[in-house]
Design a protein around this motif. Structure first.
Motif, PDB file in Angstrom:
ATOM      1  N   ALA A  42       0.419 -17.120 -11.147  1.00 28.14           N
ATOM      2  CA  ALA A  42       1.216 -17.246  -9.927  1.00 28.14           C
ATOM      3  C   ALA A  42       1.692 -15.888  -9.437  1.00 28.14           C
ATOM      4  O   ALA A  42       1.661 -15.594  -8.227  1.00 28.14           O
ATOM      5  N   ILE A  43       2.141 -15.018 -10.343  1.00 26.98           N
ATOM      6  CA  ILE A  43       2.644 -13.718  -9.909  1.00 26.98           C
ATOM      7  C   ILE A  43       1.494 -12.829  -9.440  1.00 26.98           C
ATOM      8  O   ILE A  43       1.698 -11.927  -8.613  1.00 26.98           O
ATOM      9  N   TRP A  46       1.287 -13.588  -5.853  1.00 28.74           N
ATOM     10  CA  TRP A  46       2.408 -12.942  -5.142  1.00 28.74           C
ATOM     11  C   TRP A  46       2.173 -11.437  -5.018  1.00 28.74           C
ATOM     12  O   TRP A  46       2.444 -10.840  -3.969  1.00 28.74           O
ATOM     13  N   ARG A  47       1.641 -10.820  -6.069  1.00 27.81           N
ATOM     14  CA  ARG A  47       1.377  -9.378  -6.026  1.00 27.81           C
ATOM     15  C   ARG A  47       0.332  -9.056  -4.958  1.00 27.81           C
ATOM     16  O   ARG A  47       0.437  -8.031  -4.260  1.00 27.81           O
ATOM     17  N   ASP A  48      -0.659  -9.916  -4.793  1.00 24.49           N
ATOM     18  CA  ASP A  48      -1.657  -9.701  -3.742  1.00 24.49           C
ATOM     19  C   ASP A  48      -1.010  -9.747  -2.359  1.00 24.49           C
ATOM     20  O   ASP A  48      -1.383  -8.971  -1.459  1.00 24.49           O
ATOM     21  N   ILE A  49      -0.022 -10.639  -2.197  1.00 18.49           N
ATOM     22  CA  ILE A  49       0.681 -10.708  -0.911  1.00 18.49           C
ATOM     23  C   ILE A  49       1.468  -9.421  -0.658  1.00 18.49           C
ATOM     24  O   ILE A  49       1.480  -8.879   0.455  1.00 18.49           O
ATOM     25  N   VAL A  50       2.128  -8.912  -1.705  1.00 20.89           N
ATOM     26  CA  VAL A  50       2.878  -7.654  -1.556  1.00 20.89           C
ATOM     27  C   VAL A  50       1.933  -6.505  -1.217  1.00 20.89           C
ATOM     28  O   VAL A  50       2.241  -5.655  -0.364  1.00 20.89           O
ATOM     29  N   ASN A 222       9.376  -4.878  -4.685  1.00 22.20           N
ATOM     30  CA  ASN A 222       8.697  -6.141  -4.985  1.00 22.20           C
ATOM     31  C   ASN A 222       7.434  -5.924  -5.796  1.00 22.20           C
ATOM     32  O   ASN A 222       7.087  -6.749  -6.661  1.00 22.20           O
ATOM     33  N   ALA A 226       6.795  -7.512  -9.449  1.00 19.76           N
ATOM     34  CA  ALA A 226       5.613  -8.305  -9.781  1.00 19.76           C
ATOM     35  C   ALA A 226       4.888  -7.733 -10.993  1.00 19.76           C
ATOM     36  O   ALA A 226       4.400  -8.484 -11.856  1.00 19.76           O
ATOM     37  N   TYR A 229       7.000  -8.558 -14.099  1.00 16.62           N
ATOM     38  CA  TYR A 229       6.890  -9.992 -14.352  1.00 16.62           C
ATOM     39  C   TYR A 229       5.539 -10.307 -14.995  1.00 16.62           C
ATOM     40  O   TYR A 229       5.459 -11.052 -15.980  1.00 16.62           O
ATOM     41  N   ARG A 230       4.481  -9.720 -14.454  1.00 17.90           N
ATOM     42  CA  ARG A 230       3.126  -9.969 -14.964  1.00 17.90           C
ATOM     43  C   ARG A 230       2.981  -9.448 -16.386  1.00 17.90           C
ATOM     44  O   ARG A 230       2.385 -10.122 -17.248  1.00 17.90           O
TER      45      ARG A 230
END
Length: 302
Positions: A42-43, A46-50, A222, A226, A229-230
């Motif tokens: 999931a993260i 999210w990292r790809d979005i950032v 962010n 990420a 978190y990863r």
């Protein structure tokens, strides 16, 4: 002999209880790894979005200038284990830490009390020790604490730059685990250059209303969150995998001991049965001999 059989029975019961505990721990390790693996996936999304947001920022404002600082404030974040039963997990990480350049001048942030003990064994004293997550929801808490700690170190450094690295264990080929060091800050210049050179394929041009410095700071924060978190999720997946491997080895060892105990118990029980049969035979022969003597005595008296 009866005491030996009783002792073997007690040892067998104890080994069977241990086998039940080991099997439970093995099951828990397999179950616990799944939420962390899902959190890591999931993260990644999210990292790809950032990164897409950073790509849009660079498209609007142009490439970032890379600043070189001769003596940055070094920070090492070590993702260790605090639950045990996973072999030399922390010791391998501690040896990876002492191989880092200028480790004596770096501020070491440790995750896990047992990791702190392993670092102490290598002569490294962390400036702070954080609790590892108890579940997947705790990853947010840990990553947020680390980001806040990095902000504090950067503020204390003043105009000086911050160089932060991550040391954690990741999965390798064929189910193996190995400690790795990953650069966290400053951001990888090659990655930034690649994002700046990537063409913008959308028909709509990106735009932003926030001041560029504030937007860039938010994107970097962010991205760091990420990454932390990863790394924490990957470390916990690897930790549970290491614990699962140790429990499988322990289960195999317990099974081998149980087989030996059962074989020894059968041998002792057979010896007892043989002894009892011999006692019966000896008693029977003694009774037969007594009867023969009585017959001879009666015949002689006549």
């Amino acid at each position: 002999m009866a005491q030996t059989l009783e002792r073997l029975t007690r040892r067998t019961d104890t080994m069977q209880s241990i086998r039940g505990i080991v099997r439970t721990m093995k099951t828990m390790s397999a179950i616990n790894a799944a939420p962390y693996e899902q959190a890591a996936e999931a993260i990644d999304a999210w990292r790809d979005i950032v990164l897409d947001g950073l790509h849009a920022f660079l498209h609007c404002n142009g490439p970032l200038k890379h600043r070189t600082v001769d003596d940055p404030q070094r920070v090492l974040i070590v993702m260790g284990s605090d639950h045990g039963l996973c072999g030399n997990y922390n010791e391998l990480l501690a040896r990876e830490v002492v191989r880092q350049p200028d480790v004596g001048r770096a501020q070491v942030i440790c995750v896990g009390a047992q990791m702190q003990d392993a670092l102490g064994g290598e002569g490294v004293t962390p400036v702070t020790t954080l609790l590892p997550p108890a579940n997947a929801d705790g990853l947010i808490r840990l990553a947020s604490q680390l980001v806040t700690r990095l902000d504090t170190v950067r503020a204390e450094a003043g105009q000086g730059a911050l160089a932060a690295d991550l040391v954690y264990t990741q999965r390798g080929a064929h189910g193996l685990q190995s400690p790795v060091t990953q650069a966290l800050l400053p951001l990888d210049p090659d990655m930034l250059d690649a994002l700046a050179q990537r063409p913008w394929v959308s028909r709509s041009l990106p735009q932003h209303t926030l001041p560029a410095p504030d937007l860039l700071a938010g994107l970097v924060r962010n991205l760091v969150f990420a990454t932390l978190y990863r790394a924490a999720a990957e470390a916990l997946v690897t930790e549970n995998a290491a614990r699962l491997a140790r429990m499988q080895q322990a289960e195999q060892s317990v099974d081998e001991n149980l087989e030996d105990l059962k074989a020894e118990t059968r041998s002792v029980r057979q010896s007892e049965i043989t002894t009892e049969l011999l006692d019966v035979i000896v008693g029977f022969e003694a009774l037969k001999g007594r009867d023969r003597r009585k017959k001879r005595n009666r015949a002689a008296s006549r």
